[in-house]
Design an enzyme around this catalytic site. Structure first.
Site, PDB file in Angstrom:
ATOM      1  N   TYR A   1       0.840  -1.209   0.000  1.00 14.04           N
ATOM      2  CA  TYR A   1       0.000   0.000   0.000  1.00 14.04           C
ATOM      3  C   TYR A   1       0.878   1.264   0.000  1.00 14.04           C
ATOM      4  O   TYR A   1       1.892   1.320   0.705  1.00 14.04           O
ATOM      5  CB  TYR A   1      -0.904  -0.045   1.245  1.00 14.04           C
ATOM      6  CG  TYR A   1      -1.682   1.213   1.470  1.00 14.04           C
ATOM      7  CD1 TYR A   1      -2.776   1.526   0.672  1.00 14.04           C
ATOM      8  CD2 TYR A   1      -1.324   2.107   2.475  1.00 14.04           C
ATOM      9  CE1 TYR A   1      -3.476   2.697   0.864  1.00 14.04           C
ATOM     10  CE2 TYR A   1      -2.030   3.272   2.678  1.00 14.04           C
ATOM     11  CZ  TYR A   1      -3.106   3.567   1.872  1.00 14.04           C
ATOM     12  OH  TYR A   1      -3.799   4.720   2.063  1.00 14.04           O
TER      13      TYR A   1
ATOM     14  N   ASP B   1      -1.094  -7.382   6.074  1.00 13.60           N
ATOM     15  CA  ASP B   1      -2.176  -6.411   5.901  1.00 13.60           C
ATOM     16  C   ASP B   1      -3.343  -7.133   5.198  1.00 13.60           C
ATOM     17  O   ASP B   1      -3.251  -7.485   4.030  1.00 13.60           O
ATOM     18  CB  ASP B   1      -1.641  -5.239   5.058  1.00 13.60           C
ATOM     19  CG  ASP B   1      -2.648  -4.105   4.904  1.00 13.60           C
ATOM     20  OD1 ASP B   1      -3.864  -4.379   4.953  1.00 13.60           O
ATOM     21  OD2 ASP B   1      -2.217  -2.950   4.711  1.00 13.60           O
TER      22      ASP B   1
HETATM   23  C1  PLP Z   1      -6.182   2.267   3.119  1.00 15.48           C
HETATM   24  C2  PLP Z   1      -5.173   1.213   3.372  1.00 15.48           C
HETATM   25  C3  PLP Z   1      -4.232   1.353   4.401  1.00 15.48           C
HETATM   26  C4  PLP Z   1      -4.159   2.593   5.276  1.00 15.48           C
HETATM   27  O1  PLP Z   1      -5.272   2.732   6.066  1.00 15.48           O
HETATM   28  P1  PLP Z   1      -5.840   4.155   6.585  1.00 15.48           P
HETATM   29  O2  PLP Z   1      -7.020   3.767   7.372  1.00 15.48           O
HETATM   30  O3  PLP Z   1      -6.138   4.960   5.378  1.00 15.48           O
HETATM   31  O4  PLP Z   1      -4.744   4.765   7.390  1.00 15.48           O
HETATM   32  C5  PLP Z   1      -3.346   0.321   4.619  1.00 15.48           C
HETATM   33  N1  PLP Z   1      -3.356  -0.775   3.850  1.00 15.48           N
HETATM   34  C6  PLP Z   1      -4.228  -0.946   2.841  1.00 15.48           C
HETATM   35  C7  PLP Z   1      -4.192  -2.186   2.039  1.00 15.48           C
HETATM   36  C8  PLP Z   1      -5.168   0.047   2.569  1.00 15.48           C
HETATM   37  O5  PLP Z   1      -6.016  -0.112   1.554  1.00 15.48           O
END
Ligand code: PLP
Length: 388
Positions: free
Chosen positions: A101, A173
């Site tokens: 990301y 993630d």
């Molecule tokens: C949006 C996103 C983030 C960051 O999250 P926020 O809530 O915007 O800080 C991290 N990883 C992925 C895969 C995302 O889509």
């Protein structure tokens, strides 16, 4: 409590009703501090950065959904990721997926190095590349699968097996899949992270992050960091995330089915050069994803000829919002080139396959045929415009 399916557990959780009143919604507790009964003995809560009952309800709920033991709620997905990276110290080395990301990329390249934390980006579709990147000081391997926006699939089990043999922590993630479709802790991952801003919240109305572990020691370290760093999620936002969670299974089911149909449809369009969706049998990660996840999710990307083709298409599309973000009830069309991956140089972006013609679509809850019609109209209007 009986172990029900994820679909049922989303609704039938220990926080289904408030034990004090029977209320069928978690109470929002705004207090910043809690009266203590005694000079030595404190109650369950003392100061709201350290703990808050609304936040705890969310933290326990997400822990259960991820088959973990301890959950942590943060002010954003990036706050969850930053706090997780605080497990690292000067001199440590991080191995991280090269199509991570954009915000995580920025944090890694622009902030972590200031703390003296080294990193190596690798193509995580190839576990051998991960093994080759590991150094004696590697402390963490950070995965994201499917990746964003090219939807690459990481073979999680192979990497966690290797990491365990070598005493390396793993984090993943799981934003794109959610615990409804993928449970990384079951695949040997140590820390699962979410931007709850996306599918978990689901309504484009809250920014939030979550982390879950199932190891006591790691849980107490993360709790210590959550309290020390202080990037906690406020009670009202915790409540919004919990409300979003109730419909997560239903939303994922409808959006995923629609994403499958649309991926197949985009493949047939002459304007579309390539479709990136792990639910397509032609996707290189199809088999691995099928083994480790219960679905392919509701995000897909497709490649048009160039920036001009993107501009024309976006100009004529009516239904999706054209915006940063994903995972909402409304479909969201985004342009990684200037949105999620703006932090990368042209060179870095191109190396990751994020070309000027690439668009990402997060499929919402609209009727699939309406979306197809809208996209067909946009292509037709683009063709006309090109001919003029
Ligand atoms: C949006 C996103 C983030 C960051 O999250 P926020 O809530 O915007 O800080 C991290 N990883 C992925 C895969 C995302 O889509």
């Amino acid at each position: 409590m009986t172990n029900y399916s994820k679909q049922t557990s989303l609704l039938h959780s220990p926080h289904k009703t408030d034990p004090a009143t029977g209320a069928v919604s978690v109470p929002v507790q705004h207090a910043s501090t809690f009266h203590q009964p005694d000079i030595e003995q404190f109650g369950d809560y003392d100061y709201a950065r350290s703990g808050n009952p609304t936040r705890r309800a969310l933290e326990e709920t997400i822990a259960g959904l991820e088959n973990g033991t301890h959950g942590f709620a943060f002010a954003s997905g990036m706050a969850a990721i930053s706090t997780t990276f605080m497990l690292l110290s000067t001199g440590d080395h991080l191995v991280i997926t090269d199509d991570v990301y954009g915000g995580t990329f920025r944090l890694t390249t622009k902030v972590l190095h200031r703390q003296g934390i080294e990193h190596t980006f690798v193509d995580m579709t190839d576990p051998e590349a991960v093994k080759a990147a590991v150094k004696p000081n590697t402390k963490m391997i950070f995965m994201e699968t499917p990746s964003n926006p090219t939807m690459n699939i990481t073979p999680v089990r192979e990497i966690t097996d290797f990491a365990k043999e070598n005493g390396i922590l793993t984090a993943l993630d799981n934003t794109f899949m959610t615990p409804v479709l993928q449970r990384p802790l079951d695949l040997g991952v140590d820390i699962v992270i979410h931007s709850a801003t996306k599918f978990i919240g689901g309504h484009s109305d809250v920014v939030a992050g979550l982390a879950v572990v199932k190891d006591e020691e790691l849980a107490s370290e993360l709790q210590f960091l959550q309290n020390s760093f202080g990037a906690i999620l406020g009670p009202q936002d915790c409540w919004l995330v919990m409300r979003g969670l109730k419909t997560l299974h239903a939303r994922m089911s409808v959006s995923e089915q629609s994403a499958h149909e649309l991926a197949a449809w985009f493949l047939e369009q002459p304007e579309v050069e390539h479709v990136y969706y792990p639910g397509l049998t032609t996707h290189p990660g199809y088999t691995v994803n099928k083994e480790q996840a219960d679905g392919a999710g509701a995000v897909l990307s497709f490649r048009l000829k160039d920036k001009e083709a993107v501009r024309r298409f976006v100009d004529h599309v009516e239904i999706p919002v054209f915006a940063v973000s994903l995972g909402a009830v409304e479909s969201i069309l985004s342009y990684p080139r200037t949105m999620s991956h703006a932090a990368m140089s042209d060179e870095e972006r191109h190396a990751r396959g994020i070309t000027d013609g690439l668009l990402r679509l997060s499929v919402g809850l609209e009727k699939t045929d309406d979306l197809k019609q809208d996209f067909a109209n946009a292509f037709a209007a683009s063709r006309k415009e090109e001919q003029v």
